[in-house]
Structure formats: structure tokens, C-alpha cells
Design an enzyme around this catalytic site. Sequence first.
Site, mmCIF file in Angstrom:
data_model
loop_
_atom_site.group_PDB
_atom_site.id
_atom_site.type_symbol
_atom_site.label_atom_id
_atom_site.label_comp_id
_atom_site.label_asym_id
_atom_site.label_seq_id
_atom_site.Cartn_x
_atom_site.Cartn_y
_atom_site.Cartn_z
ATOM 1 N N SER A 134 0.599 -1.368 0.063
ATOM 2 C CA SER A 134 -0.385 0.180 0.105
ATOM 3 C C SER A 134 0.848 1.621 0.088
ATOM 4 C CB SER A 134 -0.487 -0.230 1.430
ATOM 5 O OG SER A 134 -1.400 1.041 1.463
ATOM 6 N N TYR A 159 -1.628 -0.824 10.130
ATOM 7 C CA TYR A 159 -2.559 -1.460 9.072
ATOM 8 C C TYR A 159 -1.089 -0.251 7.432
ATOM 9 C CZ TYR A 159 -4.298 -0.637 3.623
ATOM 10 O OH TYR A 159 -4.246 -1.136 2.351
HETATM 11 N N1 LIG Z 1 -8.001 0.085 -2.895
HETATM 12 C C1 LIG Z 1 -7.495 0.859 -2.638
HETATM 13 O O1 LIG Z 1 -6.943 2.154 -2.768
HETATM 14 C C2 LIG Z 1 -6.125 0.130 -2.019
HETATM 15 C C3 LIG Z 1 -4.702 1.003 -1.198
HETATM 16 C C4 LIG Z 1 -3.577 0.348 -1.296
HETATM 17 C C5 LIG Z 1 -3.182 -0.932 -0.823
HETATM 18 N N2 LIG Z 1 -4.571 -1.786 -1.326
HETATM 19 C C6 LIG Z 1 -4.474 -3.120 -0.585
HETATM 20 O O2 LIG Z 1 -4.811 -3.981 -1.902
HETATM 21 C C7 LIG Z 1 -5.827 -5.331 -1.559
HETATM 22 C C8 LIG Z 1 -6.844 -5.001 -2.136
HETATM 23 O O3 LIG Z 1 -8.122 -3.466 -1.474
HETATM 24 P P1 LIG Z 1 -9.067 -3.911 -1.856
HETATM 25 O O4 LIG Z 1 -9.609 -2.159 -2.218
HETATM 26 O O5 LIG Z 1 -10.019 -4.309 -3.451
HETATM 27 O O6 LIG Z 1 -10.609 -4.424 -0.814
HETATM 28 P P2 LIG Z 1 -11.330 -4.905 -0.284
HETATM 29 O O7 LIG Z 1 -12.117 -5.036 1.364
HETATM 30 O O8 LIG Z 1 -12.253 -4.679 -1.371
HETATM 31 O O9 LIG Z 1 -11.320 -7.054 -1.021
HETATM 32 C C9 LIG Z 1 -10.188 -7.330 0.330
HETATM 33 C C10 LIG Z 1 -11.122 -8.454 0.277
HETATM 34 O O10 LIG Z 1 -10.090 -9.949 1.310
HETATM 35 C C11 LIG Z 1 -10.912 -9.906 2.174
HETATM 36 N N3 LIG Z 1 -10.722 -10.700 3.085
HETATM 37 C C12 LIG Z 1 -10.208 -9.547 4.546
HETATM 38 N N4 LIG Z 1 -9.474 -10.837 5.102
HETATM 39 C C13 LIG Z 1 -9.730 -11.871 4.908
HETATM 40 C C14 LIG Z 1 -9.157 -12.849 5.227
HETATM 41 N N5 LIG Z 1 -8.443 -13.028 6.583
HETATM 42 N N6 LIG Z 1 -9.575 -14.184 4.643
HETATM 43 C C15 LIG Z 1 -9.647 -14.167 3.564
HETATM 44 N N7 LIG Z 1 -10.451 -13.129 3.199
HETATM 45 C C16 LIG Z 1 -10.161 -11.585 3.619
HETATM 46 C C17 LIG Z 1 -12.679 -9.439 2.201
HETATM 47 O O11 LIG Z 1 -13.736 -10.278 2.330
HETATM 48 C C18 LIG Z 1 -12.357 -8.595 0.900
HETATM 49 O O12 LIG Z 1 -13.264 -9.326 0.432
HETATM 50 C C19 LIG Z 1 -6.248 -4.895 -0.454
HETATM 51 O O13 LIG Z 1 -4.959 -5.977 0.366
HETATM 52 C C20 LIG Z 1 -5.722 -3.895 0.311
HETATM 53 O O14 LIG Z 1 -5.084 -3.236 1.318
HETATM 54 C C21 LIG Z 1 -6.302 -1.444 -1.158
#
Ligand SMILES: NC(=O)c1ccc[n+]([C@@H]2O[C@H](COP(=O)([O-])OP(=O)(O)OC[C@H]3O[C@@H](n4cnc5c(N)ncnc54)[C@H](O)[C@@H]3O)[C@@H](O)[C@H]2O)c1
Length: 342
Positions: A134, A159
Site C-alpha cells: 500500500s 495497517y
Molecule cells: N483499494 C485501494 O485503494 C487500496 C490501496 C492500497 C492497498 N490496497 C490493498 O489491496 C488489497 C485489495 O483491496 P480492495 O480495495 O480490493 O479491498 P476489499 O476490502 O474490497 O477486498 C479485500 C477482500 O479480502 C477479504 N478478506 C479480508 N480478510 C480476509 C481474511 N482474513 N481471509 C480471507 N479473506 C479476507 C475481504 O472479505 C475482501 O473481500 C488489500 O490488501 C488492500 O489492503 C487497496
Amino acid sequence: MNTTDTARRVLVTGAAGFIGFHLSRRLLEMGHSVVGLDNVNDYYNTQLKKDRLSILKRESGFKFVRMHLEDEEGITNLFRAENFSHVINLAGQTGVRDSLENPLVYVKTNVVGFLNILEGCRHNGIEHLVYASSSSVYGLNATTPHGVRQNVDHPISLYAATKKSDELMAHVYSLYGIPTTGLRFFSVYGPWGRPDFVAYLWTKAILENRPIKVYNHGKIRRSFTYVSDIVEGIVRVLSNPAKPNPEWTGQRPEPGSSSSPYRIYNIGNPNVIELEYFLSLLENLLGKKAIRKDLPMQPGDVQDNAADVSDLMRDVGYNPTTPIETGLANFVAWYRDYHNVK
Ligand SMILES: NC(=O)c1ccc[n+]([C@@H]2O[C@H](COP(=O)([O-])OP(=O)(O)OC[C@H]3O[C@@H](n4cnc5c(N)ncnc54)[C@H](O)[C@@H]3O)[C@@H](O)[C@H]2O)c1
């Protein structure tokens, strides 16, 4: 990866999530088979996750596994049974501010869960592990744009600290010969986006005539990145497994690579957008003025984040092209359609 690549069997964790859903769709379109893992937790509206999954489940190349990343035995058995060639770890406990209130779940998912994925890759000859880091790892580092050679030792949320931990653990596992690439995502938005993200929060509130919270008087700048530009970057990276950097030396250790197959990239749109402008676009698209509640900066949040993606451009031809005007219009169109709002 392009369509001429041989079909792969890819584990996508977080497949019910925003980015995992879009990525899985793209991999399936490319002819790869996808095992999507998710625990469908209730951090936000589970119906949205279920609706994403029901679209994926229509594809014959898709298989869904409901599992917690921290289920050590489950993950071990899954890797043994499925013969994955590639792994993309997107499952994660997201949300900067919530990690100040509920720290334990962040460590369970993002650290212990990620360790299970690393172990699975180590014992099953995975060709490439790509995982979500991130932009929040830049923390107190105020030098913008942020580049992967900069210092990331001062996170301001748990985080961010867990995401930095993932990068450190991935380095150790790259020493076992597993190519690992960490992607530092910058503010991803688009259709099927997260309800806790500003585009969704503000759209919903404006349409419902409720006040929106505007932190730091809108003087916050972000590399807002449209989701298909993120997906394009991930598939390009996936087909270019990390390699040892022949110029890397312990005398001048370069943080974004190593003497082992380890790589870190920023992935985002280098055109930085101020939240004030973002809001004016939304108001135009919705045909309504927001009721503003101006507030100071929130704890755990950073004022500016801006992506330097020159490494990704150089190595895989990454070129995020979607302007914020188009991306937000697509988001609003999706929101109206999904929620049946005129
Ligand atoms: N969207 C952004 O802007 C952004 C920015 C920086 C980093 N990220 C990272 O990218 C990744 C995806 O982000 P996103 O926006 O799609 O988030 P999201 O929350 O929509 O997707 C994450 C998914 O992981 C699942 N999950 C969470 N904990 C879990 C566990 N213990 N076991 C199994 N499944 C689990 C959740 O149910 C969810 O569906 C994440 O790791 C997030 O930290 C996203």
C-alpha cells in the site's frame, strides 16, 4: 501477461473484494483458470461481495473457496490440492483509520495470513507471487512523489505497518527462490468500488442529502487510480516474475530490489488530484451540491500521496490512461445502476 501466454492456474485471494473481483474477471477473460479465495467478512456490506462473486461464478474457469487466510491447515491443503502456477494475494484487512481501533485483526489477516500464503508458495513451486502492499507505507515521509527508493520506516497506522511487514517477509521468502513482487497501490476507485472509500461515501451522501465529511478543507491530494489501470498493471507484472537485480549490492542496498528475486513497485496514476476538485467533479456528475462538514485531518491519514511509477513504466510498459473525469463518470453510472437510483 498477454493472450499468447499459456493458460495458468492462479490463486487470487480477496476475490470477493473490489480489486480481486476485477482482476479475476480479467484473468478469466484471458483464458486462465482462477481459484478465488475470500472469507467474505462484514468489514463492509457483504451483499456487494456476494454480488461480485455471483458474476465470477458464472465463468467455468472460476472456483470459489470460502476460507480465512489465517487458517493454516486450510491454506496448506488448498495449495497441495490445486497445483497453482501463480498467486496474487489481495485479501487484506483494509482501512487506515480502523486499524487504530481494531489492531489485532490487521495482524491476523495481513501478517499471519500472509505468512500462510508465503509458506504455501515456498512448498509448492509457485512461479510468481504478487501481493498487495500500500502507498500508506510512506507514512511520515513527505517527499513527493513517492518512489520505491525512499525511506518507508515511519508508518502512521498499524495497517501501514502490516503492509510494510509483508514486504519484509516477502524478501525473506525470495531468498528461498520464490519470485515475489509487492505492489504499493494508490487510492483505487471505480465501479464495484468499496463503500468505505471517498467516491462511494460522498456519492451516497450527496444523493441522500446528507452532509459529507471534508477533511483538511479538501486540501488533500491523491494519486486516484482507476481500477482497470490497476488490473492492467497487475497482469503485466504477473507475467514478468521478479528476478535478482545483478547491480544490487549490500554496500548500497537499493530498497526496491535485491540480490534475490524480490521487487517492489508503486502502482498508481501519477496525475495527482486534489479532493476539492474530486468533489466538484462528483457534484457535476450528480447534478447536486454537497452539504459540507469541514473537519481537520484525521489521525492515521496523510495529506499528500503521489505515485512515482517510473520503474513500472520502464519494466512492464505500465501506462495508466484513465482520466479522473472518465473514471468518476463510470463510477457514478455504476452506482446509479447497482443501487437503482435515478
Ligand atoms: N483499494 C485501494 O485503494 C487500496 C490501496 C492500497 C492497498 N490496497 C490493498 O489491496 C488489497 C485489495 O483491496 P480492495 O480495495 O480490493 O479491498 P476489499 O476490502 O474490497 O477486498 C479485500 C477482500 O479480502 C477479504 N478478506 C479480508 N480478510 C480476509 C481474511 N482474513 N481471509 C480471507 N479473506 C479476507 C475481504 O472479505 C475482501 O473481500 C488489500 O490488501 C488492500 O489492503 C487497496
